[in-house]
Design a protein around this motif. Structure first.
Motif, PDB file in Angstrom:
ATOM      1  N   LEU A   1      -3.027   3.419  -5.131  1.00  0.00           N
ATOM      2  CA  LEU A   1      -2.142   4.359  -5.828  1.00  0.00           C
ATOM      3  C   LEU A   1      -0.791   3.736  -6.143  1.00  0.00           C
ATOM      4  CD1 LEU A   1      -2.920   7.537  -3.698  1.00  0.00           C
ATOM      5  CD2 LEU A   1      -3.737   7.002  -5.986  1.00  0.00           C
TER       6      LEU A   1
ATOM      7  N   GLY B   1      -7.327   9.322  -3.175  1.00  0.00           N
ATOM      8  CA  GLY B   1      -7.424   9.183  -1.716  1.00  0.00           C
ATOM      9  C   GLY B   1      -8.611   9.995  -1.229  1.00  0.00           C
TER      10      GLY B   1
ATOM     11  N   SER C   1       0.811  -1.228   0.000  1.00  0.00           N
ATOM     12  CA  SER C   1       0.000   0.000   0.000  1.00  0.00           C
ATOM     13  C   SER C   1       0.838   1.268   0.000  1.00  0.00           C
ATOM     14  CB  SER C   1      -0.878   0.039   1.254  1.00  0.00           C
ATOM     15  OG  SER C   1      -0.045   0.221   2.389  1.00  0.00           O
TER      16      SER C   1
ATOM     17  N   ARG D   1      -4.828  15.327  -1.772  1.00  0.00           N
ATOM     18  CA  ARG D   1      -4.592  16.097  -0.549  1.00  0.00           C
ATOM     19  C   ARG D   1      -4.676  15.201   0.688  1.00  0.00           C
ATOM     20  NH1 ARG D   1      -8.077  21.418  -0.534  1.00  0.00           N
ATOM     21  NH2 ARG D   1      -9.794  19.928  -0.309  1.00  0.00           N
ATOM     22  N   ASN D   2      -3.739  15.427   1.588  1.00  0.00           N
ATOM     23  CA  ASN D   2      -3.715  14.718   2.873  1.00  0.00           C
ATOM     24  C   ASN D   2      -3.589  13.207   2.702  1.00  0.00           C
ATOM     25  OD1 ASN D   2      -4.200  17.180   4.478  1.00  0.00           O
ATOM     26  ND2 ASN D   2      -6.123  17.168   3.348  1.00  0.00           N
TER      27      ASN D   2
ATOM     28  N   ASN E   1      -8.682   7.740   7.644  1.00  0.00           N
ATOM     29  CA  ASN E   1      -9.646   8.278   6.682  1.00  0.00           C
ATOM     30  C   ASN E   1     -10.159   9.659   7.050  1.00  0.00           C
ATOM     31  OD1 ASN E   1     -10.518   5.013   7.009  1.00  0.00           O
ATOM     32  ND2 ASN E   1      -9.821   5.771   5.034  1.00  0.00           N
TER      33      ASN E   1
ATOM     34  N   THR F   1     -11.409  13.090   7.225  1.00  0.00           N
ATOM     35  CA  THR F   1     -11.775  14.026   6.163  1.00  0.00           C
ATOM     36  C   THR F   1     -13.048  14.747   6.579  1.00  0.00           C
ATOM     37  OG1 THR F   1     -12.222  14.252   3.793  1.00  0.00           O
ATOM     38  CG2 THR F   1     -13.125  12.295   4.857  1.00  0.00           C
TER      39      THR F   1
ATOM     40  N   ASP G   1      -9.960   5.457  -3.993  1.00  0.00           N
ATOM     41  CA  ASP G   1      -9.338   5.190  -2.690  1.00  0.00           C
ATOM     42  C   ASP G   1      -9.053   3.693  -2.602  1.00  0.00           C
ATOM     43  OD1 ASP G   1      -9.322   7.053   0.087  1.00  0.00           O
ATOM     44  OD2 ASP G   1      -9.114   4.886   0.409  1.00  0.00           O
TER      45      ASP G   1
ATOM     46  N   ARG H   1     -12.885  21.046   3.643  1.00  0.00           N
ATOM     47  CA  ARG H   1     -11.566  21.068   4.269  1.00  0.00           C
ATOM     48  C   ARG H   1     -10.645  21.892   3.371  1.00  0.00           C
ATOM     49  NH1 ARG H   1      -8.390  15.426   5.525  1.00  0.00           N
ATOM     50  NH2 ARG H   1      -6.955  16.243   7.059  1.00  0.00           N
TER      51      ARG H   1
END
Ligand SMILES: C[S@@+](CC[C@H](N)C(=O)[O-])C[C@H]1O[C@@H](n2cnc3c(N)ncnc32)[C@H](O)[C@@H]1O
Length: 499
Positions: free
Chosen positions: A206, A113, A24, A224-225, A76, A78, A145, A82
């Protein structure tokens, strides 16, 4: 360790960490070892496995097992709207510019993501707010994701509590329908069909070598993040793939704290309207120390260049992240702590920023940056760093404490209260958090709760408080003598008001 399993040593964890990284890309350094241990304990208890070797065999032999472990490990965190500035840029400028250049061709946006969908849906919401619901017919937003349960939640688009923390009551009422309460669950709402329609979700790791062909041709990518969980080599490999799926001159957005640590010299770093992002165009000047030679740039396509503003960008180059061979991150971290202790905030800020560029995946670097920025009264940036630390490790009460303080200084009492409550949930003897709770209750007219919390602080300070493990706490804690004085005074005032 839960489930009666023997404690897990760092050596036992090493082969599991290696398997997780290769499947991962997720890194589990010391600061996230607790999350890893807890997730392993919970999974081993579910499988009734008594030792780590047995679980390692399970992971190696059963291809279905790693996804179960990853479900427990992926962070996770979020919420809607944001870091909203790039969302506004898309809604107010990029979409109209695109549509005037390519009438009839939808703007394609990809969120890598995307977790449970708040980010892609926030893009739809920002567009609806800026251009009206009809404009959503001109966009196609996709979220991907690795975490399948999150993707299922994204498809359902049903949310509650924390997801709405940055959303005004007005937007909540406009776009979310209340659902009947379920037992054991707080109030929940479903996003309206108009905002759901242009957004689609798909599973993607990813780290996969080949991303689906259908992902090619994106105008904008949001990433992002997520990169904070990967090492530099993984971040760079992912950015190469992003370059392959973005259209020429397409844009890549990372969160404000991640951008510098993703500046590999592969894409052009652009600074416009106070935001940093990347453009899919080779940088004009090779980045010092980069092994990547800029290729010949794409012919400047008047239709795609300067998608944003129709003028030449002033692409401000930022300093490249420092070379890994510099003094060790631990030595620099210690040095930064010493600067904090001395109150030398400018030097501490410089060191904290360098550490976050070099190793953003360490939550201690993010919390250091948050402390220093908050002392410098840069509250928005401090909040971002504190939230990054919290996303990396939400079991660390100091992260909640830090965020609570920043929110309190910003006048966001309700959100601050939630963070201080989380601190005392994890650490009931945390007198500093009880003190903030008391002050916040008092400011909200909840006198009885305020008095109870002030009394709790006095009680805790009379017992010898347990030693504080977090070195940065010393920079934030008020002197106990003064706190005792203030508690007594407030208690007296509260009892006088009551009389
Ligand atoms: C903190 S969330 C970020 C959500 C959203 N982008 C935001 O900014 O609010 C990080 C997400 O990255 C996902 N993720 C982590 N490793 C991944 C991988 N290898 N492939 C795809 N997604 C991954 C996690 O499952 C998680 O949902």
């Amino acid at each position: 360790m839960a489930g009666g399993n023997p404690p897990v040593s760092s050596d036992d964890l090493a082969p599991i960490k290696a398997l997780i990284k290769s499947s991962s890309g997720l890194l589990f350094e010391e600061d996230k070892a607790d999350l890893l241990r807890q997730s392993l304990a919970s999974r081993m208890a579910q499988l009734r496995l008594g030792d780590m070797q047995a679980y390692l065999r399970q992971l190696e032999q059963d291809a279905e097992e790693m996804p179960h472990l990853l479900d427990l490990l992926t962070i996770n965190e979020t919420y809607f709207l944001r870091e909203p500035e790039p969302l506004r840029l898309v809604a107010e400028r990029l979409l109209p510019a695109h549509l005037s250049q390519y009438p009839g061709s939808p703007l394609r946006i990809l969120c890598l993501g995307c977790s449970s969908g708040e980010e892609p849906y926030s893009l739809a919401l920002a567009i609806a707010e800026a251009q009206g619901l009809a404009a959503l017919a001109q966009v196609s937003i996709q979220g991907v994701d690795i975490d399948r349960p999150s993707l299922r939640r994204a498809d359902e688009a049903i949310y509650g509590g924390q997801s709405f923390r940055a959303l005004s009551a007005e937007l909540l009422a406009r776009y979310f329908q209340p659902l009947p309460a379920h037992s054991g669950q707080g109030p929940r709402r479903q996003l309206c069909a108009e905002l759901r329609r242009p957004v689609h979700f798909q599973h993607l790791n990813l780290l996969d070598e080949d991303w689906p062909l259908a992902l090619q041709g994106q105008d904008l990518v949001f990433f992002r993040n997520v990169s904070i969980y990967f090492d530099a080599a993984t971040r760079e490999a992912i950015q190469r793939r992003i370059g392959q799926i973005l259209k020429p001159d397409g844009l890549l957005f990372l969160s404000s704290t991640e951008t510098l640590s993703n500046n590999f010299g592969l894409l052009e770093l652009v600074h416009e309207q106070g935001l940093f992002f990347f453009r899919n165009r080779p940088p004009k000047v090779p980045v010092a120390g980069s092994a990547v030679k800029p290729e010949a740039g794409p012919a400047n396509n008047p239709a795609t260049q300067d998608l944003a503003f129709g003028t030449r960008p002033s692409h401000g180059r930022l300093p490249r992240q420092s070379a890994p061979a510099a003094p060790s991150a631990t030595a620099d971290y210690e040095q930064a702590l010493a600067r904090v202790e001395q109150g030398d905030w400018p030097s501490a800020l410089q060191l904290a920023q360098q550490l976050c560029q070099r190793a953003p995946e360490h939550s201690r670097h993010q919390r250091l940056l948050a402390v220093v920025l908050s002392q410098q009264e840069q509250f928005d940036a401090a909040e971002q760093a504190a939230r990054t630390a919290l996303a990396q490790d939400d079991l660390n009460p100091f992260h909640h404490f830090l965020l609570g303080r920043i929110l309190r200084w910003q006048g966001r009492a309700g959100e601050a209260l939630a963070q201080f409550r989380a601190v005392v949930f994890h650490r009931p003897d945390h007198w500093q958090a009880h003190y903030h709770l008391a002050d916040l209750y008092r400011s909200q007219g909840q006198d009885e709760q305020a008095a109870r919390s002030y009394r709790r602080v006095l009680q805790l300070l009379q017992q010898a408080p347990s030693a504080e493990a977090e070195p940065l706490m010393q920079a934030l804690a008020a002197p106990p003598g003064r706190v005792i004085f203030l508690c007594q005074r407030h208690l007296q005032q509260l009892s006088e008001q009551e009389a």
